[in-house]
Design a protein around this motif. Structure first.
Motif, PDB file in Angstrom:
ATOM      1  N   VAL A  94       0.767  -1.224   0.178  1.00 23.47           N
ATOM      2  CA  VAL A  94      -0.008  -0.037   0.134  1.00 23.47           C
ATOM      3  C   VAL A  94       0.839   1.248   0.180  1.00 23.47           C
ATOM      4  N   GLY A  95       1.777   1.226   0.845  1.00 22.31           N
ATOM      5  CA  GLY A  95       2.671   2.392   1.086  1.00 22.31           C
ATOM      6  C   GLY A  95       3.326   2.603  -0.272  1.00 22.31           C
ATOM      7  N   GLU A  96       4.044   1.603  -1.084  1.00 20.31           N
ATOM      8  CA  GLU A  96       4.693   1.575  -2.151  1.00 20.31           C
ATOM      9  C   GLU A  96       3.881   2.265  -3.344  1.00 20.31           C
ATOM     10  N   PHE A  97       2.522   1.710  -3.271  1.00 19.38           N
ATOM     11  CA  PHE A  97       1.471   2.136  -4.388  1.00 19.38           C
ATOM     12  C   PHE A  97       1.419   3.704  -4.168  1.00 19.38           C
ATOM     13  N   PHE A  98       1.074   4.158  -3.029  1.00 17.06           N
ATOM     14  CA  PHE A  98       0.903   5.539  -2.948  1.00 17.06           C
ATOM     15  C   PHE A  98       2.186   6.501  -3.276  1.00 17.06           C
ATOM     16  N   GLU A  99       3.352   5.821  -2.835  1.00 19.55           N
ATOM     17  CA  GLU A  99       4.537   6.592  -3.150  1.00 19.55           C
ATOM     18  C   GLU A  99       4.904   6.659  -4.788  1.00 19.55           C
ATOM     19  N   GLU A 100       4.760   5.523  -5.401  1.00 16.82           N
ATOM     20  CA  GLU A 100       4.968   5.759  -6.466  1.00 16.82           C
ATOM     21  C   GLU A 100       3.966   5.741  -7.787  1.00 16.82           C
ATOM     22  N   TYR A 101       2.777   5.601  -7.472  1.00 15.15           N
ATOM     23  CA  TYR A 101       1.572   5.805  -8.240  1.00 15.15           C
ATOM     24  C   TYR A 101       0.418   6.851  -7.660  1.00 15.15           C
ATOM     25  N   GLY A 102      -0.478   6.209  -7.097  1.00 16.30           N
ATOM     26  CA  GLY A 102      -1.442   6.645  -6.265  1.00 16.30           C
ATOM     27  C   GLY A 102      -2.669   7.042  -6.926  1.00 16.30           C
ATOM     28  N   ASN A 103      -2.888   6.800  -8.123  1.00 18.55           N
ATOM     29  CA  ASN A 103      -4.278   7.087  -9.037  1.00 18.55           C
ATOM     30  C   ASN A 103      -4.065   5.874 -10.002  1.00 18.55           C
ATOM     31  N   PHE A 104      -5.070   5.820 -11.249  1.00 20.35           N
ATOM     32  CA  PHE A 104      -5.284   4.786 -12.020  1.00 20.35           C
ATOM     33  C   PHE A 104      -5.022   5.423 -13.449  1.00 20.35           C
ATOM     34  N   THR A 105      -4.711   6.681 -13.928  1.00 14.34           N
ATOM     35  CA  THR A 105      -4.557   7.143 -14.761  1.00 14.34           C
ATOM     36  C   THR A 105      -3.625   6.448 -15.999  1.00 14.34           C
ATOM     37  N   LYS A 106      -2.626   5.973 -15.567  1.00  6.33           N
ATOM     38  CA  LYS A 106      -1.797   5.014 -16.536  1.00  6.33           C
ATOM     39  C   LYS A 106      -1.792   3.569 -16.282  1.00  6.33           C
ATOM     40  N   LEU A 107      -1.465   2.893 -17.421  1.00  4.73           N
ATOM     41  CA  LEU A 107      -1.542   1.582 -17.433  1.00  4.73           C
ATOM     42  C   LEU A 107      -0.413   0.966 -16.033  1.00  4.73           C
ATOM     43  N   GLU A 108       0.583   1.590 -15.957  1.00  4.20           N
ATOM     44  CA  GLU A 108       1.573   1.272 -15.098  1.00  4.20           C
ATOM     45  C   GLU A 108       0.773   1.341 -13.452  1.00  4.20           C
ATOM     46  N   ASP A 109       0.014   2.504 -13.271  1.00  2.00           N
ATOM     47  CA  ASP A 109      -0.753   2.679 -12.058  1.00  2.00           C
ATOM     48  C   ASP A 109      -1.749   1.496 -11.914  1.00  2.00           C
ATOM     49  N   ARG A 110      -2.421   1.194 -13.005  1.00  2.00           N
ATOM     50  CA  ARG A 110      -3.477  -0.040 -12.873  1.00  2.00           C
ATOM     51  C   ARG A 110      -2.859  -1.287 -12.394  1.00  2.00           C
ATOM     52  N   ARG A 111      -1.620  -1.547 -13.574  1.00  2.00           N
ATOM     53  CA  ARG A 111      -0.934  -2.484 -13.063  1.00  2.00           C
ATOM     54  C   ARG A 111      -0.315  -2.774 -11.498  1.00  2.00           C
ATOM     55  N   ALA A 112       0.003  -1.751 -10.794  1.00  2.00           N
ATOM     56  CA  ALA A 112       0.552  -1.512  -9.571  1.00  2.00           C
ATOM     57  C   ALA A 112      -0.425  -1.901  -8.494  1.00  2.00           C
ATOM     58  N   PHE A 113      -1.771  -1.292  -8.940  1.00  2.00           N
ATOM     59  CA  PHE A 113      -2.760  -1.643  -8.219  1.00  2.00           C
ATOM     60  C   PHE A 113      -3.394  -3.026  -8.210  1.00  2.00           C
ATOM     61  N   THR A 114      -3.562  -3.515  -9.176  1.00  2.00           N
ATOM     62  CA  THR A 114      -3.756  -4.791  -9.421  1.00  2.00           C
ATOM     63  C   THR A 114      -2.687  -5.846  -8.684  1.00  2.00           C
ATOM     64  N   ASN A 115      -1.432  -5.458  -8.801  1.00  2.00           N
ATOM     65  CA  ASN A 115      -0.360  -6.284  -7.987  1.00  2.00           C
ATOM     66  C   ASN A 115      -0.705  -6.160  -6.530  1.00  2.00           C
ATOM     67  N   LEU A 116      -1.232  -4.758  -5.928  1.00  2.00           N
ATOM     68  CA  LEU A 116      -1.595  -4.799  -4.581  1.00  2.00           C
ATOM     69  C   LEU A 116      -2.781  -5.472  -4.185  1.00  2.00           C
ATOM     70  N   MET A 117      -3.690  -5.512  -5.030  1.00  2.00           N
ATOM     71  CA  MET A 117      -5.105  -6.296  -4.735  1.00  2.00           C
ATOM     72  C   MET A 117      -4.313  -8.001  -4.839  1.00  2.00           C
ATOM     73  N   LEU A 118      -3.768  -8.514  -5.436  1.00  2.00           N
ATOM     74  CA  LEU A 118      -2.965  -9.769  -5.331  1.00  2.00           C
ATOM     75  C   LEU A 118      -2.227 -10.199  -4.191  1.00  2.00           C
ATOM     76  N   THR A 119      -1.907  -8.992  -3.537  1.00  2.00           N
ATOM     77  CA  THR A 119      -1.059  -9.527  -2.257  1.00  2.00           C
ATOM     78  C   THR A 119      -2.039  -9.351  -1.246  1.00  2.00           C
ATOM     79  N   MET A 120      -3.108  -8.341  -1.226  1.00  2.00           N
ATOM     80  CA  MET A 120      -3.983  -8.456  -0.380  1.00  2.00           C
ATOM     81  C   MET A 120      -4.959  -9.804  -0.226  1.00  2.00           C
ATOM     82  N   ARG A 121      -5.271 -10.210  -1.463  1.00  2.00           N
ATOM     83  CA  ARG A 121      -5.784 -11.511  -1.758  1.00  2.00           C
ATOM     84  C   ARG A 121      -5.029 -12.545  -1.286  1.00  2.00           C
TER      85      ARG A 121
END
Length: 153
Positions: A94-121
């Motif tokens: 979660v910390g890394e997502f908000f440090e490096e991305y923080g939104n869903f505007t770019k493909l890399e943002d959505r990829r990072a959020f998907t990775n975060l969701m996989l980590t939570m799951r």
């Protein structure tokens, strides 16, 4: 006489043993209840994080500032609870997502959020309930997102 003393000692040892066993059972039951409550708090924080993230995305999409502010408040609350109750791998993600991305505007943002969701799951369900990245990204964004390795190969 000696037999009577031995019997009394044996009964005393059994009594103390049974008393100690009951004490251990009680402590284990309390520990199990504490673990259950902590797990409930952790999973609640994860669910609220996802709920807030989707609420923000929807509010921004429909330009609903009031809903966006409510979702932002829930997001902040859930991030704090993840920091307190979440497992270290999820808190780090979660910390890394908000440090490096923080939104869903770019493909890399959505990829990072998907990775975060996989980590939570994985953290919540364990690898026994593994799910592929494409499925999760399709659920989250209605878009099949490959990992960086899959797109460069």
């Amino acid at each position: 006489m000696q037999l009577n003393t031995q019997t009394k000692m044996t009964e005393s040892i059994k009594f103390n043993f049974n008393k100690e066993v009951e004490s251990i059972k009680h402590k284990l039951a309390l520990n199990a209840e504490e673990i259950r409550k902590m797990e409930e708090l952790k999973l609640g924080a994860y669910v609220d994080f996802v709920r807030a993230s989707s609420g923000i995305a929807m509010a921004q999409r429909f330009r609903d500032k009031e809903s966006e502010h409510q979702s932002m408040a829930l997001l902040l609350d859930s991030k704090i609870r993840i920091g307190i109750y979440g497992d270290s791998d999820v808190a780090k993600a979660v910390g890394e997502f908000f440090e490096e991305y923080g939104n869903f505007t770019k493909l890399e943002d959505r990829r990072a959020f998907t990775n975060l969701m996989l980590t939570m799951r994985n953290n919540a369900l364990g690898s026994i309930q593994d799910c592929d990245r494409r499925s999760i990204s399709q659920i989250l964004f209605s878009e099949a997102i490959e990992s960086e390795l899959e797109t460069t190969a």
